[in-house]
Scaffold this motif. Sequence first.
Motif, mmCIF file in Angstrom:
data_model
loop_
_atom_site.group_PDB
_atom_site.id
_atom_site.type_symbol
_atom_site.label_atom_id
_atom_site.label_comp_id
_atom_site.label_asym_id
_atom_site.label_seq_id
_atom_site.Cartn_x
_atom_site.Cartn_y
_atom_site.Cartn_z
ATOM 1 N N LEU A 171 0.847 -1.179 0.000
ATOM 2 C CA LEU A 171 0.000 0.000 0.000
ATOM 3 C C LEU A 171 0.889 1.236 0.000
ATOM 4 O O LEU A 171 1.776 1.378 0.856
ATOM 5 C CB LEU A 171 -0.931 0.003 1.214
ATOM 6 C CG LEU A 171 -1.949 1.150 1.273
ATOM 7 C CD1 LEU A 171 -3.260 0.672 1.860
ATOM 8 C CD2 LEU A 171 -1.402 2.330 2.089
ATOM 9 N N SER A 172 0.643 2.106 -0.964
ATOM 10 C CA SER A 172 1.365 3.371 -1.038
ATOM 11 C C SER A 172 0.461 4.477 -0.528
ATOM 12 O O SER A 172 -0.629 4.699 -1.059
ATOM 13 C CB SER A 172 1.788 3.654 -2.490
ATOM 14 O OG SER A 172 2.425 4.914 -2.575
ATOM 15 N N ALA A 229 -5.475 5.545 3.171
ATOM 16 C CA ALA A 229 -4.655 4.387 3.538
ATOM 17 C C ALA A 229 -5.175 3.733 4.810
ATOM 18 O O ALA A 229 -5.250 2.498 4.917
ATOM 19 C CB ALA A 229 -3.207 4.830 3.722
ATOM 20 N N LYS A 270 -8.246 1.493 4.161
ATOM 21 C CA LYS A 270 -7.915 0.202 3.538
ATOM 22 C C LYS A 270 -7.191 -0.714 4.518
ATOM 23 O O LYS A 270 -7.434 -1.923 4.571
ATOM 24 C CB LYS A 270 -7.046 0.414 2.287
ATOM 25 C CG LYS A 270 -7.725 1.204 1.182
ATOM 26 C CD LYS A 270 -9.003 0.534 0.696
ATOM 27 C CE LYS A 270 -9.649 1.331 -0.422
ATOM 28 N NZ LYS A 270 -10.999 0.818 -0.765
ATOM 29 N N LEU A 271 -6.300 -0.144 5.304
ATOM 30 C CA LEU A 271 -5.512 -0.966 6.226
ATOM 31 C C LEU A 271 -6.381 -1.603 7.306
ATOM 32 O O LEU A 271 -6.117 -2.743 7.728
ATOM 33 C CB LEU A 271 -4.407 -0.127 6.867
ATOM 34 C CG LEU A 271 -3.262 0.259 5.924
ATOM 35 C CD1 LEU A 271 -2.363 1.301 6.571
ATOM 36 C CD2 LEU A 271 -2.456 -0.986 5.537
ATOM 37 N N ILE A 303 1.475 -7.297 5.057
ATOM 38 C CA ILE A 303 1.128 -5.954 4.583
ATOM 39 C C ILE A 303 2.359 -5.055 4.687
ATOM 40 O O ILE A 303 3.009 -4.988 5.738
ATOM 41 C CB ILE A 303 -0.019 -5.360 5.413
ATOM 42 C CG1 ILE A 303 -1.256 -6.273 5.358
ATOM 43 C CG2 ILE A 303 -0.369 -3.958 4.923
ATOM 44 C CD1 ILE A 303 -2.323 -5.923 6.377
ATOM 45 N N VAL A 361 3.560 -1.042 3.977
ATOM 46 C CA VAL A 361 3.094 0.317 3.729
ATOM 47 C C VAL A 361 4.298 1.188 3.378
ATOM 48 O O VAL A 361 5.335 1.161 4.065
ATOM 49 C CB VAL A 361 2.373 0.890 4.962
ATOM 50 C CG1 VAL A 361 1.966 2.337 4.716
ATOM 51 C CG2 VAL A 361 1.151 0.042 5.304
ATOM 52 N N TYR A 417 -2.204 -1.300 -3.514
ATOM 53 C CA TYR A 417 -3.162 -0.217 -3.343
ATOM 54 C C TYR A 417 -2.436 1.116 -3.523
ATOM 55 O O TYR A 417 -1.414 1.367 -2.873
ATOM 56 C CB TYR A 417 -3.797 -0.250 -1.947
ATOM 57 C CG TYR A 417 -4.881 -1.274 -1.787
ATOM 58 C CD1 TYR A 417 -6.214 -0.944 -2.024
ATOM 59 C CD2 TYR A 417 -4.583 -2.576 -1.397
ATOM 60 C CE1 TYR A 417 -7.228 -1.887 -1.869
ATOM 61 C CE2 TYR A 417 -5.598 -3.524 -1.245
ATOM 62 C CZ TYR A 417 -6.909 -3.171 -1.483
ATOM 63 O OH TYR A 417 -7.901 -4.109 -1.336
ATOM 64 N N ALA A 434 -2.905 4.666 -2.609
ATOM 65 C CA ALA A 434 -3.761 5.418 -1.675
ATOM 66 C C ALA A 434 -3.072 6.689 -1.202
ATOM 67 O O ALA A 434 -3.221 7.099 -0.044
ATOM 68 C CB ALA A 434 -4.123 4.529 -0.484
ATOM 69 N N ASP A 470 -0.476 8.475 -7.303
ATOM 70 C CA ASP A 470 -1.289 7.285 -7.564
ATOM 71 C C ASP A 470 -1.051 6.755 -8.973
ATOM 72 O O ASP A 470 -0.989 5.536 -9.190
ATOM 73 C CB ASP A 470 -2.774 7.605 -7.359
ATOM 74 C CG ASP A 470 -3.142 7.770 -5.888
ATOM 75 O OD1 ASP A 470 -2.347 7.334 -5.032
ATOM 76 O OD2 ASP A 470 -4.209 8.330 -5.607
#
Length: 331
Positions: free
Chosen positions: A17-18, A24, A27-28, A38, A40, A77, A79, A86
């Motif tokens: 996930l960015s 963020a 989603k997390l 996961i 990040v 993702y 985010a 993005d």
Amino acid sequence: MQHFPIFLAMADARVLLSGGGAAALAKLRLLMKTPARIEVYAANPAPEITTWARQHRLRLYQRDLQRGDLNGATLVYAADEDDAMDARTESFARADGVLVNVVDNLGASDFITPAMVDRAPVTVAIGTEGTAPVLARKIKAALEADLPVATGPLARAAAEFRTRAEALPHGEARRLFWSDWFDHAGPAAHADAADLDAALTALLDQHLSGHGTAPRVTLAWTGSDDPDLLVMKTRRALDSVDVVIYDADIAPEILELARREADFLTLHYAPSIPPLPQLLAQHAKGGRHVLYLSCRPIGEALAAATRAAGADVTMIPGLAAETVTQRQEQA
């Protein structure tokens, strides 16, 4: 249906996930309910993300996502809530063939994260193709009211007990057992803080000591091709029976309401088939539940003959096409 719903195995998944802001975090909170690894990537993560990293719930890299980070990733993702960032994450994912979700950008996403009702191991996902998130939340709220928190423990107990329940005959007998568990015995045992395995064992003994399930035939008819105009009892029968025998003129949209596991038989009135009462009773042998769905009214003579052939019979009245049309016009 532009998006096909699937449930992805997450035990060995690596999810990147960015982003480190509100998108963020949203989603997390969902992703951390899974066993996925996961990662990040955020230069300025929210305090919650830093805390989760200290708790070893995720791995935090306080920098921007780089192209080489995507090696072996399952999902990505984007985010960052910044169009340029993005788009950068999306380009990395597409270059490496990794499925990407760009938050709040349906057109740039390979997949969407639906609204969810979490009663693990029971999970309900609600999607509106990204067109009506407010409607998805409304459906989610209604489902949460219908699925009590006890649903999860009852489902876990059922999963562990499933092989022992195979002592019951396949089909209707097992479905009656599980319906009894989830509708009555299970919630009562959970409310009493009773041992769920012991409650399942007692319930199984009750069902095994019964006289068995008689062959059942439900006779129903409809005068319309519109599934929304089926009477409710017929809809419920379609959702529960073992076998659906239907006239060739019944609309496919109506048959879509039936259980996927049911057996289907189309009646073309070919001379090779047995007389209808015998055919219905034959398919109901062994305690199976058969629905005969006709496109014309069903007479008492068919019910009587089917009973004489050895099956319990239920008749569901339908609506003639003229009645349906009149009701639509009055509305």
